[in-house]
Motif scaffolding. Structure first.
Motif, short mmCIF file in Angstrom:
data_model
loop_
_atom_site.label_atom_id
_atom_site.label_comp_id
_atom_site.label_asym_id
_atom_site.label_seq_id
_atom_site.Cartn_x
_atom_site.Cartn_y
_atom_site.Cartn_z
N THR A 56 0.84 -1.19 0.00
CA THR A 56 0.00 0.00 0.00
C THR A 56 0.87 1.24 0.00
N GLY A 57 0.32 2.34 -0.52
CA GLY A 57 1.06 3.59 -0.57
C GLY A 57 1.20 4.22 0.81
N LEU A 58 2.11 5.14 0.90
CA LEU A 58 2.31 5.85 2.15
C LEU A 58 1.15 6.82 2.41
N ARG A 59 0.83 7.01 3.67
CA ARG A 59 -0.12 8.04 4.08
C ARG A 59 0.72 9.16 4.68
N ILE A 60 0.65 10.33 4.09
CA ILE A 60 1.54 11.43 4.47
C ILE A 60 0.78 12.48 5.28
N VAL A 61 1.36 12.86 6.41
CA VAL A 61 0.91 14.01 7.17
C VAL A 61 1.99 15.06 6.99
N PHE A 62 1.66 16.14 6.31
CA PHE A 62 2.62 17.20 6.00
C PHE A 62 2.60 18.23 7.11
N MET A 63 3.79 18.64 7.56
CA MET A 63 3.89 19.66 8.61
C MET A 63 4.68 20.84 8.06
N GLY A 64 4.05 22.01 8.08
CA GLY A 64 4.71 23.21 7.58
C GLY A 64 3.80 24.41 7.75
N THR A 65 4.37 25.60 7.65
CA THR A 65 3.58 26.82 7.84
C THR A 65 3.89 27.89 6.79
N PRO A 66 5.16 28.31 6.63
CA PRO A 66 5.44 29.48 5.81
C PRO A 66 5.39 29.21 4.30
N ASP A 67 5.55 30.30 3.54
CA ASP A 67 5.52 30.23 2.08
C ASP A 67 6.50 29.19 1.52
N PHE A 68 7.69 29.11 2.10
CA PHE A 68 8.69 28.22 1.51
C PHE A 68 8.33 26.74 1.65
N ALA A 69 7.34 26.40 2.46
CA ALA A 69 6.89 25.02 2.58
C ALA A 69 5.88 24.65 1.49
N CYS A 70 5.27 25.65 0.88
CA CYS A 70 4.23 25.40 -0.12
C CYS A 70 4.70 24.64 -1.36
N PRO A 71 5.88 24.96 -1.94
CA PRO A 71 6.31 24.18 -3.11
C PRO A 71 6.47 22.69 -2.81
N PRO A 80 -2.13 30.54 7.65
CA PRO A 80 -0.80 30.31 7.09
C PRO A 80 -0.91 29.89 5.63
N PRO A 81 0.11 30.19 4.82
CA PRO A 81 0.08 29.82 3.41
C PRO A 81 -0.15 28.33 3.16
N VAL A 82 0.42 27.47 3.99
CA VAL A 82 0.25 26.03 3.82
C VAL A 82 -1.22 25.63 4.03
N LYS A 83 -1.88 26.27 4.97
CA LYS A 83 -3.30 25.98 5.21
C LYS A 83 -4.13 26.34 3.98
N GLU A 84 -3.86 27.50 3.40
CA GLU A 84 -4.60 27.92 2.21
C GLU A 84 -4.44 26.91 1.08
N LEU A 85 -3.22 26.43 0.87
CA LEU A 85 -2.95 25.46 -0.19
C LEU A 85 -3.66 24.14 0.10
N ALA A 86 -3.62 23.69 1.34
CA ALA A 86 -4.27 22.43 1.71
C ALA A 86 -5.78 22.52 1.49
N ILE A 87 -6.38 23.61 1.93
CA ILE A 87 -7.82 23.78 1.76
C ILE A 87 -8.18 23.80 0.28
N LYS A 88 -7.38 24.47 -0.52
CA LYS A 88 -7.60 24.53 -1.97
C LYS A 88 -7.68 23.13 -2.59
N HIS A 89 -6.93 22.19 -2.00
CA HIS A 89 -6.89 20.83 -2.54
C HIS A 89 -7.71 19.84 -1.71
N GLY A 90 -8.51 20.34 -0.78
CA GLY A 90 -9.40 19.48 0.00
C GLY A 90 -8.70 18.59 1.01
N ILE A 91 -7.55 19.01 1.47
CA ILE A 91 -6.79 18.24 2.47
C ILE A 91 -7.16 18.75 3.87
N PRO A 92 -7.50 17.85 4.78
CA PRO A 92 -7.83 18.28 6.15
C PRO A 92 -6.65 18.99 6.82
#
Length: 76
Positions: free
Chosen positions: A2-17, A49-61
């Motif tokens: 099975t594939g990995l289940r990833i929990v991403f941890m980050g906050t600032p702009d540089f974590a978004c890429p 935070p920028p990472v939250k905005e990106l996650a929400i845009k992609h439907g990630i909790p």
């Protein structure tokens, strides 16, 4: 296998890429952990935070614990 289940941890702009690359590759990002929204600017408006905005845009909790090591945050 099975594939990995990833929990991403980050906050600032540089974590978004990095998060965007995981999303673009089709990785299984199951949640994002980031700092709580904070007041910014002259009006002290709450801003996510920028990472939250990106996650929400992609439907990630999104989880925003005050302390990542707090027992209730670890449990979640």
């Amino acid at each position: 296998m099975t594939g990995l289940r990833i929990v991403f941890m980050g906050t600032p702009d540089f974590a978004c890429p990095t998060l965007q690359t995981l999303i673009d590759r089709g990785e299984n990002v199951v949640a994002v952990v980031t700092q709580p929204d904070r007041p910014k600017g002259r009006g002290q408006q709450m801003q996510p935070p920028p990472v939250k905005e990106l996650a929400i845009k992609h439907g990630i909790p999104v989880m925003q614990p005050l302390k990542v090591r707090a027992p209730e945050a670890v449990e979640e």
